[in-house]
Design a protein around this motif. Structure first.
Motif, mmCIF file in Angstrom:
data_model
loop_
_atom_site.group_PDB
_atom_site.id
_atom_site.type_symbol
_atom_site.label_atom_id
_atom_site.label_comp_id
_atom_site.label_asym_id
_atom_site.label_seq_id
_atom_site.Cartn_x
_atom_site.Cartn_y
_atom_site.Cartn_z
ATOM 1 N N THR A 373 0.829 -1.219 0.000
ATOM 2 C CA THR A 373 0.000 0.000 0.000
ATOM 3 C C THR A 373 0.860 1.265 0.000
ATOM 4 O O THR A 373 0.319 2.367 -0.104
ATOM 5 C CB THR A 373 -0.945 0.060 1.225
ATOM 6 O OG1 THR A 373 -0.163 0.297 2.397
ATOM 7 C CG2 THR A 373 -1.736 -1.222 1.378
ATOM 8 N N GLY A 377 -0.470 4.711 -6.179
ATOM 9 C CA GLY A 377 -1.771 4.201 -6.605
ATOM 10 C C GLY A 377 -2.630 3.647 -5.480
ATOM 11 O O GLY A 377 -3.812 3.385 -5.674
ATOM 12 N N MET A 378 -2.051 3.438 -4.291
ATOM 13 C CA MET A 378 -2.824 2.925 -3.141
ATOM 14 C C MET A 378 -2.876 3.954 -2.018
ATOM 15 O O MET A 378 -3.242 3.621 -0.882
ATOM 16 C CB MET A 378 -2.197 1.625 -2.630
ATOM 17 C CG MET A 378 -2.303 0.460 -3.580
ATOM 18 S SD MET A 378 -3.975 -0.264 -3.708
ATOM 19 C CE MET A 378 -3.980 -1.381 -2.285
ATOM 20 N N THR A 379 -2.534 5.216 -2.339
ATOM 21 C CA THR A 379 -2.463 6.264 -1.324
ATOM 22 C C THR A 379 -3.409 7.402 -1.676
ATOM 23 O O THR A 379 -3.419 7.806 -2.844
ATOM 24 C CB THR A 379 -1.025 6.811 -1.224
ATOM 25 O OG1 THR A 379 -0.141 5.717 -0.966
ATOM 26 C CG2 THR A 379 -0.897 7.850 -0.135
ATOM 27 N N PRO A 380 -4.157 7.974 -0.762
ATOM 28 C CA PRO A 380 -4.369 7.483 0.602
ATOM 29 C C PRO A 380 -5.241 6.232 0.608
ATOM 30 O O PRO A 380 -5.665 5.767 -0.455
ATOM 31 C CB PRO A 380 -5.100 8.652 1.264
ATOM 32 C CG PRO A 380 -5.847 9.300 0.155
ATOM 33 C CD PRO A 380 -4.956 9.160 -1.048
ATOM 34 N N MET A 381 -5.520 5.715 1.789
ATOM 35 C CA MET A 381 -6.375 4.535 1.886
ATOM 36 C C MET A 381 -7.337 4.735 3.047
ATOM 37 O O MET A 381 -6.922 4.841 4.190
ATOM 38 C CB MET A 381 -5.519 3.288 2.086
ATOM 39 C CG MET A 381 -6.337 2.015 2.112
ATOM 40 S SD MET A 381 -5.315 0.535 1.924
ATOM 41 C CE MET A 381 -4.605 0.443 3.555
ATOM 42 N N PHE A 382 -8.622 4.800 2.724
ATOM 43 C CA PHE A 382 -9.630 4.996 3.765
ATOM 44 C C PHE A 382 -10.268 3.673 4.166
ATOM 45 O O PHE A 382 -10.772 3.529 5.257
ATOM 46 C CB PHE A 382 -10.698 5.997 3.300
ATOM 47 C CG PHE A 382 -10.126 7.368 3.084
ATOM 48 C CD1 PHE A 382 -9.822 8.177 4.164
ATOM 49 C CD2 PHE A 382 -9.819 7.827 1.813
ATOM 50 C CE1 PHE A 382 -9.257 9.430 3.987
ATOM 51 C CE2 PHE A 382 -9.262 9.077 1.617
ATOM 52 C CZ PHE A 382 -8.972 9.886 2.711
ATOM 53 N N ASP A 383 -10.264 2.723 3.248
ATOM 54 C CA ASP A 383 -10.904 1.434 3.514
ATOM 55 C C ASP A 383 -10.126 0.374 2.730
ATOM 56 O O ASP A 383 -10.208 0.317 1.506
ATOM 57 C CB ASP A 383 -12.362 1.506 3.043
ATOM 58 C CG ASP A 383 -13.092 0.186 3.185
ATOM 59 O OD1 ASP A 383 -12.439 -0.874 3.300
ATOM 60 O OD2 ASP A 383 -14.332 0.206 3.158
ATOM 61 N N SER A 386 -12.255 -1.752 0.055
ATOM 62 C CA SER A 386 -12.688 -1.116 -1.199
ATOM 63 C C SER A 386 -11.469 -0.671 -2.017
ATOM 64 O O SER A 386 -11.506 -0.667 -3.240
ATOM 65 C CB SER A 386 -13.667 0.023 -0.943
ATOM 66 O OG SER A 386 -13.015 1.211 -0.607
ATOM 67 N N GLN A 387 -10.366 -0.362 -1.331
ATOM 68 C CA GLN A 387 -9.145 -0.014 -2.062
ATOM 69 C C GLN A 387 -8.670 -1.209 -2.906
ATOM 70 O O GLN A 387 -8.265 -1.045 -4.055
ATOM 71 C CB GLN A 387 -8.056 0.383 -1.056
ATOM 72 C CG GLN A 387 -6.833 1.003 -1.673
ATOM 73 C CD GLN A 387 -6.983 2.528 -1.761
ATOM 74 O OE1 GLN A 387 -8.093 3.052 -1.911
ATOM 75 N NE2 GLN A 387 -5.894 3.211 -1.681
ATOM 76 N N ARG B 75 -9.146 9.592 -2.762
ATOM 77 C CA ARG B 75 -9.259 8.274 -3.397
ATOM 78 C C ARG B 75 -9.892 7.273 -2.414
ATOM 79 O O ARG B 75 -9.426 7.107 -1.297
ATOM 80 C CB ARG B 75 -7.860 7.776 -3.752
ATOM 81 C CG ARG B 75 -7.822 6.454 -4.508
ATOM 82 C CD ARG B 75 -6.513 5.709 -4.363
ATOM 83 N NE ARG B 75 -5.304 6.474 -4.665
ATOM 84 C CZ ARG B 75 -4.830 6.704 -5.889
ATOM 85 N NH1 ARG B 75 -5.436 6.188 -6.922
ATOM 86 N NH2 ARG B 75 -3.736 7.411 -6.065
ATOM 87 N N GLU B 114 1.164 8.852 -10.237
ATOM 88 C CA GLU B 114 0.466 7.696 -10.798
ATOM 89 C C GLU B 114 0.305 7.831 -12.314
ATOM 90 O O GLU B 114 0.452 6.862 -13.060
ATOM 91 C CB GLU B 114 -0.895 7.544 -10.119
ATOM 92 C CG GLU B 114 -1.536 6.208 -10.394
ATOM 93 C CD GLU B 114 -2.921 6.073 -9.799
ATOM 94 O OE1 GLU B 114 -3.340 6.965 -9.023
ATOM 95 O OE2 GLU B 114 -3.594 5.084 -10.135
ATOM 96 N N GLN B 429 -4.717 12.089 4.949
ATOM 97 C CA GLN B 429 -5.586 10.933 5.218
ATOM 98 C C GLN B 429 -6.064 10.941 6.671
ATOM 99 O O GLN B 429 -7.248 10.728 6.955
ATOM 100 C CB GLN B 429 -4.811 9.651 4.913
ATOM 101 C CG GLN B 429 -5.570 8.373 5.258
ATOM 102 C CD GLN B 429 -4.707 7.129 5.016
ATOM 103 O OE1 GLN B 429 -4.193 6.930 3.922
ATOM 104 N NE2 GLN B 429 -4.556 6.303 6.026
#
Lengths: 438, 438
Positions: A373, A377-383, A386-387, B75, B114, B429
């Protein structure tokens, strides 16, 4: 002492929509998971090997529930052709000329290289020379179901449906003690296998308690043809013959009416959804939301690379979620968790293996992947869940363990040799290019 | 002597459906392409720098014709929510609380990281604090169109449509001599800008010969609302006010009737197709085949990461091709070349920049990307163009040059710092997670 201790910022065990473990640890002993939980809750154990992955998500390996791995050697052949000319003028002639044991071995290895790199640990396969596929999977440490093909027409592996069956039955003995391989019956479709052979397959499958894997109602033409030939829809044929049951894996099911859905649900059969292939071949968008609402177990498959053209199950999962919101599927759209469930436990259940794989739970096989992560492409991550579904996470898979064996290490394959594979694939490419005159 | 000589196994210049150059060479002088052709036809020239890429495809950088780069910081926020609650309960409140110059700068940098990694060289952006987006792009060496937002409601950048306009007009001076930046008018939508301001925008745009970029007919509700408020469809509003012309970039156009299509075609306006975003937000599948058949220029955009969630233009291009075969778009489906054309020259034309970018041709800006084909996911390869479209090639982009400057070198960003960016993104985040109570 355990064999392996994995640590990561997150684990998504797929045991429930809200189950995200932070500061996670997973331990493995004898190829099975022993502990999944927060690192601080880990019993005091030493490990022969410890891998601390940092900002990764640990999750169960994805289950690619339908494909033709060897067809990876035909990736991109006649991409712009329509289904009929694609099959009749390109794929079938080329297969008839070239498919042999060596083609299948190389094609399967190439497919596995891509599947491992994008997080698949178990794939179902239906192709000629299935023993080559199985042996290649064993050598690479990958788990597979080989649904050996049965069809009325002569192929390069067997000359008739009866010969397919007799060769296929041998496979049950051959792989009886091989934990990585499950053998299934693979009648090609209702339009290529007659009723007598379908009934024979059912008898054998019941005796052996083996699954049956079949293409069904992939497009409208197939249904029209069956209506003409048998006076009924293909799913009705399966029902009449008694094949529609919990051991049945129906692939595509792109075109369904309400009766079909009810029949699938009542029988407890599974559907393998192949969204990219269905789009690419112009077949349509399957009514997955309606199938889920009716209680049908749905798995996801990439289909062969020739009709996809990628074998990235994360991309397939994202597509399944997006099409669920397209308005073309009926019903309510799926959550991210429901979609990822199809790609893991749904696949395991379709293959009759949910007791052993598809989630991170103590006692299951240690089929585990790690997704980075700490990338843009995986930043940020809230869940995290779903990410994984929406951010095409296949690009970010770094590590794969199957039965505790590390088949991908920091992005590098440990059991396959991409350089050598590429050379072999280019050899086939040259032969096929010379022969494919269109 | 040229500045740069690139060699690769293939070049796909996008000058024609059959134009694939083997053993290709491209030279660059003063940020522009000087030669594109077979290496053996290269005039005897020395180069200050030579890069021999081996088994790669050289091609024009992709044009991401619609997005909101800074929204990359959102995102995955509320992925499973429906459009209305997503906007009203999550996105808008969070934007209202947090969006400032620093948010926009970091978000844009994250987006560019990205986009560069997946082969985009030019992006169109519509967001608050557009000067931050432009400055971040200049610093990173990326090309952009900033369509500064104009809307009737108060935002954090400007309190009214008039203030938006006055701030936006300053940008034309500010970036007059900056080759990497084009300024455009970005009226948000017909439902958020009144007729008076739309007419004012048209007047200014004509004076400045500047493009206009607007969301239009994204979903059915927007059309219903316009019918109620104005007694006409949004495209009819644009037509009545005189905005429908070759300088107009209409974004989404998901829901079109035949009259809309005819109006767009007759006016020579472009459409920016955002297939993933349209699916994710439940808007539907746009009638792109019908638009192409009517002669409308179509470009492709990712939209913001909050509604996608990836900024991979190759994934977007593949989706455009697949949906073209879904049966939901009407007309005949697109070839691989036609789709890739939308993502390159179609985008350049929409932005009024086809003279300068979108293809590899002598005299154009040296906006060039290299895609590795020596990987399992690109092997074998029968047709480089269809392979680029169907095999999610964004994963395999290794190098990017913009105006001859190398912004991605063997997969590593040269002008952005992913580690630092990630830290800043994690800061946002944490703030957003704390505030997003749903």
């Amino acid at each position: 002492m355990v064999d392996l201790l994995l640590k990561a910022a997150f684990a998504v065990p797929m045991t429930g929509a809200d189950d995200v473990i932070e500061d996670a640890a997973v331990t493995v002993r004898d190829g099975r998971i022993e502990f999944v939980g927060r690192a601080c809750d880990l019993p005091d154990t030493s490990a022969a090997s410890t891998v601390d992955l940092g900002h990764h998500i640990l999750m169960p390996g994805l289950v690619n529930a339908h494909g033709h791995a060897a067809m990876t050697l035909l990736r991109g052949l006649a991409d712009d052709a329509d289904l009929q000319s694609w099959l009749r003028e390109h794929i079938w002639p080329i297969e008839g000329q070239f498919v042999d044991a060596s083609f299948v071995r190389t094609g399967t290895q190439l497919a596995m290289a891509e599947m491992l790199r994008t997080g698949t640990t178990l794939f179902s396969d239906m192709y000629f020379f299935p023993e080559e596929t199985a042996d290649a999977a064993i050598a690479a440490g990958m788990r597979c179901q080989i649904a050996f093909p049965v069809a009325d027409f002569a192929g390069r592996w067997a000359a008739s449906a009866s010969e397919c069956l007799s060769r296929g039955l041998d496979l049950f003995d051959r792989y009886r003690d091989e934990a990585l391989v499950q053998v299934a019956f693979g009648p090609h479709a209702v339009y290529t296998v007659d009723d007598a052979h379908l009934k024979k397959i059912l008898t054998y499958a019941n005796e052996l308690d083996a699954p049956i894997h079949i293409h069904i109602q992939e497009n409208a033409a197939e249904i029209d043809e069956c209506l003409k030939a048998r006076g009924e829809r293909p799913i009705a044929t399966l029902k009449r013959l008694g094949l529609l049951g919990p051991n049945l894996q129906t692939v595509h099911a792109t075109i369904l009416n309400d009766q079909d859905i009810q029949d699938l649900a009542e029988a407890g059969a599974s559907v393998v959804h192949c969204p990219h292939s269905n789009l690419k071949l112009g077949s349509g968008i399957a009514r997955i939301n309606d199938l889920k609402a009716a209680g049908v177990n749905v798995a996801i498959g990439t289909d062969g690379a020739a009709s996809n053209n990628a074998l990235d199950m994360f991309a397939e999962t994202r597509q399944a979620n997006l099409l669920s919101r397209s308005g073309a599927e009926g019903g309510s759209s799926m959550s991210a968790f429901d979609t990822l469930h199809m790609a893991t436990l749904g696949g395991a259940r379709a293959l009759g293996l949910e007791e052993f794989t598809g989630s991170l739970e103590a006692g299951k096989w240690a089929d585990i992947i790690a997704v980075d992560t700490a990338v843009p492409g995986m930043t940020p991550m809230f869940d995290p869940i779903s990410q994984l579904v929406h951010s095409t996470a296949g690009r970010f898979v770094t590590d794969v363990w199957i039965a505790g064996r590390r088949c991908l290490r920091a992005g590098q394959l440990t059991t396959l040799h991409p350089g050598k594979l590429r050379e072999e694939a280019l050899h086939w490419q040259a032969l096929i290019k010379g022969a494919d005159s269109h």
